[in-house]
Design an enzyme around this catalytic site. Structure first.
Site, PDB file in Angstrom:
ATOM      1  N   GLU A 172       0.817  -1.227   0.000  1.00  0.00           N
ATOM      2  CA  GLU A 172       0.000   0.000   0.000  1.00  0.00           C
ATOM      3  C   GLU A 172       0.849   1.275   0.000  1.00  0.00           C
ATOM      4  O   GLU A 172       0.606   2.204   0.769  1.00  0.00           O
ATOM      5  CB  GLU A 172      -0.961  -0.011   1.198  1.00  0.00           C
ATOM      6  N   GLU A 291      -5.537  -8.285  -0.606  1.00  0.00           N
ATOM      7  CA  GLU A 291      -6.276  -7.955   0.625  1.00  0.00           C
ATOM      8  C   GLU A 291      -7.728  -7.697   0.239  1.00  0.00           C
ATOM      9  O   GLU A 291      -8.006  -6.792  -0.542  1.00  0.00           O
ATOM     10  CB  GLU A 291      -5.706  -6.720   1.338  1.00  0.00           C
TER      11      GLU A 291
END
Length: 499
Positions: A172, A291
């Protein structure tokens, strides 16, 4: 209400990569400590791993597990988690503002992953560290012997290489919350050079570059374009992350969120293919949805925690029945895109937004979302058939046309069985499902189960939830029928006649 699904082996999506049923363990909350590892538990095995958790993970049949983060990895020194446990340093984890003891590290996780029959997707720290730490970790894990890091691994008790073949280039990195957050150009250059170095160490690895951490990130689209401009020739996958929640208590709209996942996947694929066309490449970048899950029940829990604890209760969402239905539709959506989504990781696996929960002084138990994930993982191996579906629709504040029926069929590798996964989103009406055999010949029903009849807010803390037989499922040589109860997850497995 009626819905239909037509099967045709000539109209398939793709052979499903089993890694689409992956999961995720991060050093946060109680995922590791008192989750998968608790030496003082009555359920601990000789190595300190919780055997009750191992048994449930095996039931989920998880083929790959992403580790060690997550946000945690962007401040993690992998060297802290190897060598004699007594000599390992305690560190401040800035991602979750906890103390990491490093009692559990790389060797412990590799041993645990072997116990649960899972491969590992290893993430490297591109936040506070970079190329050097990544190449050294890869050498430690995969090089046989005769170099500093490979011999250090052997000295630490692992004579044979861990042979990790899937690697995430950071986590991320588009997110301002990320330690070492970077612009797309900064990350793209670092990921490109790290990827080049890592593939010099081991040319057989596959690498995942960070895409956007959510569809609604302000940099979405431009981030992917820039990162791929740098990394296209070096990486194999681009990642996607997405979490869902029913914050407005609007169940019809909540159960339609698989359409959002579909939009996200479709949009990222368009960007990947534009990058391919731009550089006249013959290489195709696929996706790692590494995710995904429901995450909203425990938001306040995290805010209320005092900092610098060891393994505090963080993100311990207690899932209800409507969460399980949504997870079922998300699994079906991933299978619909199995031609390009090759890896996906339910985040996470134990205690932290997880299908499996433990009590420090009690047994492990299954959350509601355990059941659809378990069945999809157990029976969703093979070839996904193109979902030629007809269904009545409804409208929500977010979506104009939401099919009441969400479905897909999977043909087993031996072509002896076809499995239909189906969700009825209607809160009030049963759905009469008709499955046309197309060019297949149905023989008999092997199994028909339903997950239904619970209040949408009901949880499984008392262990009352279970899959039950659906006695309405019937087959002839050319079609199958079943009644799908309102708000239900359904699995119908049909034996095929090869004659």
């Amino acid at each position: 209400m009626k819905g239909s699904l037509i099967l045709d082996t000539h109209a398939s999506v793709a052979k499903i990569d089993p890694r689409i049923f992956g999961s995720f363990i991060e050093h946060m909350g109680r995922a590791v400590y008192t989750g998968i590892y608790q030496p003082d538990s009555e359920f601990a095995d000789q190595d300190g791993y919780r055997q009750d958790v191992i048994d449930l993970v095996k039931e989920l049949n998880v083929p790959i597990i992403r580790y060690p983060g997550g946000n945690f990895v962007s401040g993690y020194n992998w060297e802290d988690g190897v060598g004699p446990v007594a000599a390992r340093p305690k560190r401040l984890d800035l991602a979750w503002r906890t103390v990491e003891t490093n009692e559990f590290g790389l060797h412990e996780f590799m041993k645990w992953s072997h116990k649960v029959n899972s491969d590992v997707s290893m993430a490297v720290n591109l936040g506070t560290r970079g190329l050097d730490a990544a190449r050294h970790l890869l050498e430690y894990c995969n090089f046989p012997k005769g170099t500093y890091y490979s011999d250090l691994r052997r000295q630490n008790g692992a004579e044979e290489p861990f042979n990790v073949k899937t690697w995430c280039l950071g986590n991320e990195m588009d997110g301002p919350w990320q330690i070492g957050h970077k612009t797309a150009d900064e990350y793209g250059r670092l990921a490109e050079e790290t990827a080049k170095a890592m593939k010099l160490v081991d040319p057989d690895i596959e690498l995942i570059a960070c895409g956007s951490s959510a569809l609604d990130m302000p940099t979405f689209g431009q981030w992917e374009q820039t990162v791929l401009d740098h990394t296209y020739d070096q990486v194999d996958y681009l990642s996607l992350h997405r979490y869902y929640g029913n914050r407005d208590d609007d169940t019809p709209n909540y159960l339609a969120q698989s359409l959002d996942m579909d939009d996200f996947i479709t949009g990222v694929l368009a960007i990947c293919d534009a990058a391919k066309a731009k550089r006249h490449s013959h290489k195709t970048i696929n996706l790692s949805f590494d995710e995904w899950n429901v995450w909203y029940h425990s938001d306040q829990q995290t805010a209320d925690n005092k900092p610098w604890q060891v393994a505090p209760h963080l993100l311990e969402d207690i899932y209800n029945f409507e969460d399980a239905l949504l997870v079922g539709t998300l699994l079906i959506t991933l299978l619909k895109h199995s031609d390009r989504v090759k890896i996906a990781c339910l985040a996470q696996l134990v205690n932290v937004i997880a299908p499996i929960m433990t009590s420090e002084d009690g047994k492990a138990w299954q959350q509601s979302i355990f059941f659809p994930f378990m069945q999809a993982s157990q029976y969703g191996r093979g070839t996904a058939l193109l979902p030629l579906q007809e269904s009545p629709t409804y409208e929500t504040k977010q979506f104009e046309q939401v099919p009441y029926l969400e479905s897909i069929a999977v043909l087993s590798d031996d072509q002896q069985t076809v499995t239909v996964f189906a969700v009825n989103r209607s809160a009030n009406e049963s759905l009469e499902l008709n499955v046309s055999a197309g060019n297949l010949n149905f023989d008999h029903v092997l199994m028909a189960t339903e997950f239904a009849g619970y209040d949408v807010k009901e949880t499984n803390e008392q262990g009352q939830m279970k899959l039950v037989n659906n006695s309405t499922a019937e087959v002839t040589a050319t079609n199958a029928t079943a009644q799908l109860k309102p708000l239900s997850w359904n699995v119908i497995r049909i034996a095929l006649n090869k004659a």
